[in-house]
Design a protein around this motif. Structure first.
Motif, mmCIF file in Angstrom:
data_model
loop_
_atom_site.group_PDB
_atom_site.id
_atom_site.type_symbol
_atom_site.label_atom_id
_atom_site.label_comp_id
_atom_site.label_asym_id
_atom_site.label_seq_id
_atom_site.Cartn_x
_atom_site.Cartn_y
_atom_site.Cartn_z
ATOM 1 N N ASP A 23 1.663 -5.250 3.530
ATOM 2 C CA ASP A 23 1.770 -3.867 3.064
ATOM 3 C C ASP A 23 2.329 -2.973 4.158
ATOM 4 O OD1 ASP A 23 0.608 -4.436 0.556
ATOM 5 O OD2 ASP A 23 -1.402 -4.220 1.388
ATOM 6 N N GLN A 44 8.816 -7.041 2.259
ATOM 7 C CA GLN A 44 9.219 -7.241 0.866
ATOM 8 C C GLN A 44 9.065 -5.916 0.137
ATOM 9 O OE1 GLN A 44 6.502 -10.143 -0.793
ATOM 10 N NE2 GLN A 44 5.116 -9.690 0.863
ATOM 11 N N GLU A 45 9.351 -5.886 -1.141
ATOM 12 C CA GLU A 45 9.294 -4.627 -1.892
ATOM 13 C C GLU A 45 8.009 -3.868 -1.598
ATOM 14 O OE1 GLU A 45 9.843 -4.999 -6.082
ATOM 15 O OE2 GLU A 45 11.809 -5.906 -5.885
ATOM 16 N N GLY A 46 8.162 -2.608 -1.215
ATOM 17 C CA GLY A 46 7.022 -1.733 -0.995
ATOM 18 C C GLY A 46 6.437 -1.757 0.398
ATOM 19 N N GLN A 74 10.436 2.269 4.500
ATOM 20 C CA GLN A 74 9.811 1.561 3.389
ATOM 21 C C GLN A 74 10.865 0.748 2.668
ATOM 22 O OE1 GLN A 74 7.904 3.808 0.244
ATOM 23 N NE2 GLN A 74 6.693 2.046 -0.342
ATOM 24 N N ARG A 77 11.255 -0.412 -3.810
ATOM 25 C CA ARG A 77 10.730 -1.231 -4.906
ATOM 26 C C ARG A 77 11.847 -1.447 -5.926
ATOM 27 N NH1 ARG A 77 5.232 -1.802 -4.557
ATOM 28 N NH2 ARG A 77 4.228 -0.297 -3.189
#
Length: 84
Positions: free
Chosen positions: A12, A41-43, A80, A83
């Motif tokens: 995260d 990765q995404e997010g 970030q 997403r």
């Protein structure tokens, strides 16, 4: 190489704050920034400390530049991974 327990984890947040790089004999954060980009990765939120230094900023832009640049707070930059 990193252990599979690190590579296979969903991250995260990743903080890049080592190794030291403000002296000529210190390695700097190029490898840490590259690894953060590979683990993200995404997010995922990535924070890069000492972004005021030319080398850290250049490698952050190279390896993390495709991600969303959220903001700078002092010497800390927040990215970030978008997403889907």
């Amino acid at each position: 190489g990193l252990p599979s327990s690190i590579q296979e984890r969903d991250w995260d947040v990743i903080l890049v704050d080592a190794p030291q790089g403000d002296e000529p004999d210190q390695p700097g954060r190029m490898q840490s920034l590259y690894t953060a980009a590979q683990l993200a990765q995404e997010g995922t939120h990535i924070f890069v400390h000492d972004i005021n230094r030319e080398v850290e900023r250049a490698y952050a832009e190279k390896f993390l530049g495709e991600y969303d640049w959220i903001e700078d707070v002092g010497r800390l930059r927040h990215y970030q991974v978008p997403r889907g």
